[in-house]
Write an enzyme that holds these catalytic residues in place. Structure first.
Site, mmCIF file in Angstrom:
data_model
loop_
_atom_site.group_PDB
_atom_site.id
_atom_site.type_symbol
_atom_site.label_atom_id
_atom_site.label_comp_id
_atom_site.label_asym_id
_atom_site.label_seq_id
_atom_site.Cartn_x
_atom_site.Cartn_y
_atom_site.Cartn_z
ATOM 1 N N TYR A 284 0.311 -7.802 -1.831
ATOM 2 C CA TYR A 284 -0.868 -7.157 -1.271
ATOM 3 C C TYR A 284 -2.085 -7.876 -1.846
ATOM 4 O O TYR A 284 -2.570 -7.563 -2.928
ATOM 5 C CB TYR A 284 -0.874 -5.668 -1.611
ATOM 6 C CG TYR A 284 -2.038 -4.903 -1.035
ATOM 7 C CD1 TYR A 284 -2.508 -5.171 0.245
ATOM 8 C CD2 TYR A 284 -2.666 -3.895 -1.768
ATOM 9 C CE1 TYR A 284 -3.575 -4.469 0.774
ATOM 10 C CE2 TYR A 284 -3.729 -3.179 -1.239
ATOM 11 C CZ TYR A 284 -4.182 -3.477 0.034
ATOM 12 O OH TYR A 284 -5.240 -2.776 0.564
ATOM 13 N N ASN B 80 -4.732 -10.289 3.765
ATOM 14 C CA ASN B 80 -6.169 -10.043 3.853
ATOM 15 C C ASN B 80 -6.970 -11.323 4.092
ATOM 16 O O ASN B 80 -8.085 -11.491 3.581
ATOM 17 C CB ASN B 80 -6.664 -9.321 2.595
ATOM 18 C CG ASN B 80 -6.554 -7.801 2.728
ATOM 19 O OD1 ASN B 80 -6.857 -7.246 3.778
ATOM 20 N ND2 ASN B 80 -6.111 -7.141 1.678
ATOM 21 N N GLU C 5 0.832 -1.218 0.000
ATOM 22 C CA GLU C 5 0.000 0.000 0.000
ATOM 23 C C GLU C 5 0.864 1.265 0.000
ATOM 24 O O GLU C 5 0.697 2.147 0.841
ATOM 25 C CB GLU C 5 -0.996 0.001 1.169
ATOM 26 C CG GLU C 5 -2.283 -0.720 0.840
ATOM 27 C CD GLU C 5 -3.461 -0.241 1.686
ATOM 28 O OE1 GLU C 5 -4.277 0.546 1.161
ATOM 29 O OE2 GLU C 5 -3.564 -0.661 2.856
ATOM 30 N N ASP D 295 0.618 -8.395 3.164
ATOM 31 C CA ASP D 295 -0.723 -8.265 3.728
ATOM 32 C C ASP D 295 -1.606 -9.249 2.960
ATOM 33 O O ASP D 295 -1.952 -9.009 1.798
ATOM 34 C CB ASP D 295 -1.205 -6.821 3.550
ATOM 35 C CG ASP D 295 -2.634 -6.604 4.019
ATOM 36 O OD1 ASP D 295 -3.302 -7.592 4.402
ATOM 37 O OD2 ASP D 295 -3.087 -5.453 3.975
ATOM 38 N N HIS E 131 -1.195 -0.939 10.080
ATOM 39 C CA HIS E 131 -0.476 -2.203 10.192
ATOM 40 C C HIS E 131 0.858 -1.963 10.876
ATOM 41 O O HIS E 131 1.348 -0.818 10.916
ATOM 42 C CB HIS E 131 -0.177 -2.804 8.808
ATOM 43 C CG HIS E 131 -1.372 -3.233 8.038
ATOM 44 N ND1 HIS E 131 -1.681 -4.553 7.789
ATOM 45 C CD2 HIS E 131 -2.338 -2.520 7.401
ATOM 46 C CE1 HIS E 131 -2.769 -4.626 7.040
ATOM 47 N NE2 HIS E 131 -3.196 -3.402 6.798
#
Length: 274
Positions: free
Chosen positions: A123, A166, A34, A164, A265
């Site tokens: 990501y 998710n 990100e 990440d 995060h």
């Protein structure tokens, strides 16, 4: 060698904080997610001044991934084999579309060889909702990554899949499992897609070294989530056997969620023996 993954939630907003962390932690490789900027907007000069080479893949103010390394940065790739793309349609009555495109529309993966380890900054798509096309995209994205990961493991490559994800793999990885019932991140298909990396021979290194319960890597900005420890564990490092056998420890740097200008995060740190 010290590997770190961190969703920084805008590198331009947090570059000073990230550089201070690099200096303090003495990380050799940082996988960033990100970044929220184009390649020409990434603060490359600041990282180079700190002794890090940088590879970045960003197309807009959304998504964006990068690698910063002081142990080499070779053979950079901005997609893994079979990585799907995703397009949002303009018309209200037309569905979003999962696409087989090259290059992918979203900047979600970047890989490079750093000090002999093939490190990927990932990501993973959010999924949005169980009935959203983005959820189908998420599962396809994870399956394509798993297929590539299996090939790399079979070839005995040294690979670290960091980022990440998710996905909340276990009920103990969320402050309240009931609050996520019927939502993304905890659905059986997502959890199965995450677990499939273990079936492909990979080891999730934070699980190997850190407590199973209430060990979070993300806290929302809303409703005092951090002070109340209403967190999620969604940042991980899946390591191929050639990397896992070198692992000596893992740390979640919870203190990076504190203070002004923190990302939602925190860094996840993995140490490897030479």
């Amino acid at each position: 060698m010290r590997l770190v993954t961190w969703n920084v939630n805008s590198i331009r907003s947090r570059v000073d904080r990230v550089l201070a962390f690099l200096d303090r932690s003495q990380a050799d490789v940082l996988a960033i997610q990100e970044t929220k900027c184009r390649d020409d907007q990434f603060p490359t000069a600041a990282f180079e001044a700190a002794g890090y080479e940088v590879a970045h893949f960003g197309l807009s103010q959304w998504n964006g991934v990068a690698l910063a390394s002081r142990v080499g940065l070779d053979d950079v790739a901005t997609r893994f084999p079979g990585q799907p793309g995703f397009a949002k349609t303009v018309a209200d009555d037309a569905p979003d579309a999962l696409l087989d495109v090259d290059p992918p529309i979203e900047a979600r993966a970047i890989g490079a060889t750093c000090g002999g380890v093939r490190v990927w900054s990932l990501y993973v798509p959010h999924g949005r909702a169980l009935d959203d096309p983005h959820y189908t995209y998420k599962l396809a994205w994870l399956e394509a990554l798993r297929t590539s990961a299996q090939t790399w493991a079979d070839a005995q490559d040294a690979v670290a899949l960091m980022g990440d994800w998710n996905v909340i793999p276990l009920d103990t990885d969320v402050y309240d499992a009931a609050a996520f019932a019927g939502k993304t991140h905890v659905s059986p298909p997502e959890r199965a897609a995450f677990d499939a990396f273990g079936e492909a021979g990979y080891t999730e290194l934070t699980r190997a070294f850190l407590p199973a319960e209430h060990t979070y890597t993300y806290w929302d900005y809303q409703q005092l989530a951090f002070p109340r420890n209403k967190g999620l564990r969604i940042d991980f490092c899946w390591a191929s056997p050639a990397v896992a056998e070198r692992a000596t420890g893992a740390v979640i740097d919870r203190d990076e969620r504190k203070g002004k200008g923190a990302s939602d995060h925190v860094p996840v740190i993995v140490d490897l023996a030479d």
